[in-house]
Motif scaffolding. Structure first.
Motif, short mmCIF file in Angstrom:
data_model
loop_
_atom_site.label_atom_id
_atom_site.label_comp_id
_atom_site.label_asym_id
_atom_site.label_seq_id
_atom_site.Cartn_x
_atom_site.Cartn_y
_atom_site.Cartn_z
N GLU A 1 0.95 -1.04 -0.07
CA GLU A 1 0.06 0.18 0.00
C GLU A 1 0.70 1.27 0.14
N LYS A 2 2.07 1.16 0.52
CA LYS A 2 2.75 2.60 0.73
C LYS A 2 3.71 2.78 -0.25
N LYS A 3 3.68 1.69 -1.16
CA LYS A 3 4.56 1.91 -2.36
C LYS A 3 6.04 1.75 -2.02
N CYS A 4 6.44 1.09 -1.33
CA CYS A 4 7.75 0.93 -1.06
C CYS A 4 8.83 0.30 -1.70
N ILE A 5 8.22 -0.77 -2.63
CA ILE A 5 8.96 -1.52 -3.33
C ILE A 5 9.37 -0.99 -4.81
N ASN A 6 10.77 -0.89 -5.01
CA ASN A 6 11.05 -0.12 -6.25
C ASN A 6 12.28 -1.14 -6.67
N PHE A 7 11.98 -1.55 -7.96
CA PHE A 7 13.00 -2.51 -8.70
C PHE A 7 14.13 -1.55 -9.20
N HIS A 8 14.02 -0.52 -9.05
CA HIS A 8 15.18 0.39 -9.83
C HIS A 8 16.16 0.79 -9.11
N MET A 9 16.07 0.33 -7.83
CA MET A 9 17.20 0.75 -6.69
C MET A 9 18.35 0.15 -7.44
N SER A 10 19.63 0.74 -6.99
CA SER A 10 20.91 0.21 -7.34
C SER A 10 21.71 0.13 -6.25
N ASP A 11 22.93 -0.60 -6.33
CA ASP A 11 23.82 -0.50 -5.17
C ASP A 11 24.52 0.95 -5.09
N GLU A 12 25.00 1.39 -3.96
CA GLU A 12 25.37 2.50 -3.83
C GLU A 12 26.72 2.62 -3.36
N GLU A 13 27.41 3.49 -3.57
CA GLU A 13 28.96 3.79 -2.90
C GLU A 13 28.69 4.96 -2.16
N ILE A 14 29.34 4.94 -0.78
CA ILE A 14 29.05 5.88 0.24
C ILE A 14 30.47 6.08 0.63
N ILE A 15 30.84 7.45 0.85
CA ILE A 15 32.22 7.87 1.49
C ILE A 15 31.76 8.34 2.64
N GLU A 16 32.47 7.82 3.96
CA GLU A 16 32.29 8.24 5.10
C GLU A 16 33.71 8.69 5.76
N GLU A 17 33.81 9.89 6.35
CA GLU A 17 34.90 10.23 6.84
C GLU A 17 34.91 10.15 8.62
N VAL A 18 35.72 9.37 8.88
CA VAL A 18 35.94 8.95 10.59
C VAL A 18 37.22 9.14 11.06
N GLY A 19 37.29 9.19 12.28
CA GLY A 19 38.79 9.56 13.11
C GLY A 19 38.98 8.13 13.55
N THR A 20 38.10 7.28 13.93
CA THR A 20 38.76 5.87 14.62
C THR A 20 37.90 4.72 13.97
N ILE A 21 38.68 3.67 13.99
CA ILE A 21 37.53 2.62 13.51
C ILE A 21 37.68 1.27 14.36
#
Lengths: 602, 209
Positions: free
Chosen positions: A107-127
């Motif tokens: 009902e909420k129209k959440c399903i989307n087959f066009h989604m694709s894998d994403e590349e995300i850059i995160e900046e952090v000080g410690t791991i």
């Protein structure tokens, strides 16, 4: 778990993996690959209407195949995030759309087959590395018949079976025929404490996990006969022994001895042959169900992460901490910490403790908002640098960058440099100055030592962390050794430049020792591998030049090996006595020959 | 016991170093084997050494004060302390250098205790010779020391936690509750790890999630 999902300070990336790490302590740049979920994570309410209409039925991974799920599913009821996901490889297809029943049902129209894998850059000080572990796969141990016999289960499968939220709602039944077993056996140390299969180490949790499972059985089904086959029961933690006694009190039989063989009977029950090591008799036990207490193995992805972050693994494949007692959650690389089974097998309490400890260590580093770098780092003399890239190759911390193609001089990232000095020792053009352990400073020490009566002395290079500390330990233990030994301290044996060794021989040293940490113990990850290569190289050159190569020795001595240090000094003295004045004279003459320089460079 | 050297020569074409050498007795730990006064006397002959003396306990409050006073009065610019292992007291003496207004990296130590008096207890002469050699090596190094300065760098107050099992969850929550931003990465579709699969857990036999 839900606290994590709700916390405003926590950004959660599921279905994501770290694919690249750049930078250094305080300033890491991390690249993540986030796989497509095909369901809008924030909009999905988890109503489950989509799964009801999905025609694809697959084994449920969470229940290890003991139940089924659809191609669109929630991994388990309490999952965080609660959003459903589509396994796109199982989905019947959407391009062209052959099914899309879920899309219609949502009902909420959440399903989307066009989604694709994403590349995300995160900046952090410690791991914090908390990559966990993976259970041992008992198919390797064919004698127990796992997957050949349907009533042989792993401890994790058993765990799901007796879980109130599990596939049988907690009913103890055999997965094949749904009969409640009258007898259950547990085999301990499956994949642990064996030099043949699995790991040689103790997996830490399996004894207690089995004891817990026996209690779960006995509390709900007191008439079930329970037998545990073991080597020894390790119930060392707080409250553990009490639990073990309770299990024995409830009638669980503990039989010391691991089964040699398992056979399946006609009724799908199992016949187990065990030598009871208390009575030295081989006995047969008929059991309706057999549970293999599988050990803990390191996660396979540890190797990839180890390379990306410049970390070390133990021979078992778990991450190696900076110090086993005093820095148990720190990695040797500053700003990186370990928590949980990534560092070694642990139970929940220990994992939680280490998680808290790792966060404490990270806060300790970050709370000032800036970091102070240790000034004992290397520096490039740009005029001399030929951009050959050797320094970058040998640096254990990836702290040096060189553009070999453009021929720009090397650059040392002083925040990432730990100061081992391997780069300065390997640079063929003397273009690197190792601060506080410069060529001039060390050669000055060699010369001062060998100014008078060099033939009577033993020149030893010792790394600060292991060998020099080992020599100190010999002192603390008052172990006596020849008084003609003189040590020169470097931070790492990797700093010992070829020319320091040649300087020693040229100034008349009869013998030279290079000593450092054992492989795996090096405080600069694996810089001592270069020490070994270099010493072997010098020994070869010595042979070519007509100098006895054994006059140069290499010995790994740890901080705890005071006795080994003292003994080896005795050996060095014996070796020194074999070197005659004439031999030293010849060596000095060979090394002073100006033509040697050419041969030296090849 | 104490003297000033007037013969020091420049090294590497730079300004003449002014080195102070202190040969520590460490009570009897060093002094019962090594002739500390002799070592100090001989050290005075070394190039760059302005003053050399033996001292009861260099690390003690009075010992450090004496060295600091010498630094101030004689304009010493580098110090050699021949005592125990630098692994033990290098930080102590570096602090002393700072307090005396010198760069802490202008200090060098010679290890006369762990690596000399304690390991050659029955050979006082050889130990004294070795002690002098170690001091000589330290002086040679001290002549070539250069001041070093730590750098400070900016830092991102944010933590990446790789893995959303119980350890990663605990670490992430502790950090986040302390006000630090956390990025939690989990390769599977949900956090929880192995613990999410468990119902009862030892030793308390309660639920795990």
């Amino acid at each position: 778990m839900t606290d994590v999902g709700r916390h405003p300070k926590i950004k959660l990336h599921t279905l994501s993996e770290v694919v690249d790490v750049k930078g250094y302590v305080g300033n890491f740049k991390v690249k993540l690959l986030k796989k497509a979920r095909y369901v809008a994570e924030n909009d999905c309410t988890g109503c489950g209407e989509c799964a009801k209409v999905c025609p694809v039925v697959r084994p449920d991974e969470f229940n290890l195949g003991l139940s089924s799920r659809r191609a669109i599913y929630s991994p388990f009821p309490q999952a965080v995030p609660a959003a459903y996901m589509v396994n796109i490889h199982e989905c019947l297809g959407h391009n062209p759309s052959v099914c899309s029943k879920c899309v219609d049902a949502c009902e909420k129209k959440c399903i989307n087959f066009h989604m694709s894998d994403e590349e995300i850059i995160e900046e952090v000080g410690t791991i914090i590395v908390a990559t966990g572990s993976t259970p041992f796969d008992p198919r390797e141990m064919d004698e127990y018949g796992y997957t050949r016999f349907e009533n042989v289960l792993t401890s994790i499968e058993f765990e799901r079976l007796v879980n109130a939220g599990g596939p049988s709602q907690g009913a103890l039944i055999r997965p094949g025929d749904r009969i409640t077993p009258k007898s259950v056996g547990f085999i301990q140390c499956v994949g642990s404490r064996s030099s043949n299969k699995g790991g040689e180490y103790c997996s830490n949790v399996c004894c207690m996990n089995t004891i817990k499972s026996t209690l779960v059985i006995k509390e709900h089904f007191p008439d079930v006969d329970v037998k545990v086959f073991y080597i020894d029961i390790r119930a060392f933690g707080k409250g553990f022994e009490e639990l073990y006694r309770r299990s024995r009190r409830l009638g669980v039989q503990y039989i010391r001895g691991l089964p040699g063989n398992v056979e399946e009977l006609g009724n799908k029950s199992l016949k187990v042959a065990v030598e009871d090591s208390a009575s030295h008799q081989v006995k047969f036990h008929e059991l309706d169900m057999l549970v293999l207490a599988v050990g803990i193995k390191p996660t396979r992805s540890n190797h990839k992460l180890q390379e990306m972050l410049g970390l070390q693994l133990t021979p078992d494949g778990f991450f190696l901490e900076a110090h086993p007692k005093l820095q148990p959650v720190d990695a040797a690389t500053r700003g990186i910490y370990f928590a949980g089974c990534a560092e070694g097998p642990k139970d929940i309490k220990e994992s939680v403790t280490q998680g808290s400890a790792a966060s404490g260590r990270a806060i300790r580093l970050m709370h000032k908002g800036e970091i102070t770098t240790e000034p004992i780092t290397s520096e490039i003399v740009e005029e001399r640098c030929k951009s050959c890239g050797k320094c970058a190759e040998v640096c254990p911390y990836n702290a040096i960058t060189v553009d070999v193609k453009r021929k720009t001089p090397a650059v040392v990232n002083s925040a990432a440099c730990a100061g081992c000095g391997t780069c300065a020792a390997e640079c063929p053009f003397d273009a690197i100055v190792m601060n506080h352990f410069t060529d001039g400073q060390i050669i000055g020490q060699v010369d001062a030592m060998l100014e008078n009566a060099p033939e009577s002395k033993i020149l030893v290079f010792a790394c600060n962390w292991c060998s020099y500390a080992g020599a100190d330990y010999a002192g603390v233990s008052r172990l006596q050794y020849p008084a003609n030994v003189r040590l020169i301290r470097t931070m790492c044996s990797g700093r010992v430049d070829e020319k320091f060794i040649w300087e020693g021989f040229e100034k008349g040293a009869p013998v030279v020792l290079v000593s450092g940490c054992h492989f795996g113990d090096c405080h600069y990850i694996d810089a001592n591998r270069w020490t070994e290569k270099r010493v072997l190289k010098v020994q070869k050159k010595m042979e070519k030049l007509g100098i006895r190569p054994e006059r140069l020795q290499l010995k790994w001595i740890s901080a705890a090996e005071g006795a080994i240090f003292a003994d080896f000094m005795q050996k060095m003295e014996e070796l020194r006595q074999t070197v005659s004045a004439g031999e030293i004279r010849d060596t000095v003459r060979i090394l002073k020959n100006p033509r040697r320089e050419k041969g030296d460079k090849d | 016991m104490e003297a000033i050297n007037t013969l020091s020569t420049p090294v590497d074409g730079k300004k003449t170093p002014k080195i102070g050498v202190y040969v520590c007795h460490c009570g009897l730990n060093i002094a019962q084997t090594v002739d500390c006064a002799k070592v100090a006397r001989n050290a005075l002959e070394l190039s760059g050494v302005l003053m050399a003396k033996d001292i009861g306990y260099a690390c003690s409050e009075p010992g450090q004060n004496e060295i600091r006073q010498d630094i101030a009065e004689n304009g010493l610019d580098r110090v050699v302390i021949a005592s125990c292992s630098p692994r033990l007291h290098e930080p102590t003496f570096r602090k002393m250098m700072e307090a005396a207004g010198l760069n802490p990296f202008m200090l060098e130590m010679a290890n006369l205790r762990e690596q000399c008096s304690w390991v050659h207890m029955h050979e006082p002469d050889a130990a004294t010779d070795k002690a002098f050699d170690l001091v000589k090596m330290a002086v040679s190094r001290a002549q070539r020391l250069a001041p070093l300065f730590p750098e400070t760098m900016p830092l991102t107050k944010r933590t990446l936690v790789i893995g959303g099992g119980v350890a990663g969850i605990q670490a992430a929550l502790d950090l986040a509750d302390s006000g630090y931003e956390v990025v939690l990465v989990e390769k599977s579709p949900s956090i929880g790890g192995i613990m999410a699969r468990l119902d009862k857990t030892f030793p308390t036999m309660d639920c795990s999630i």
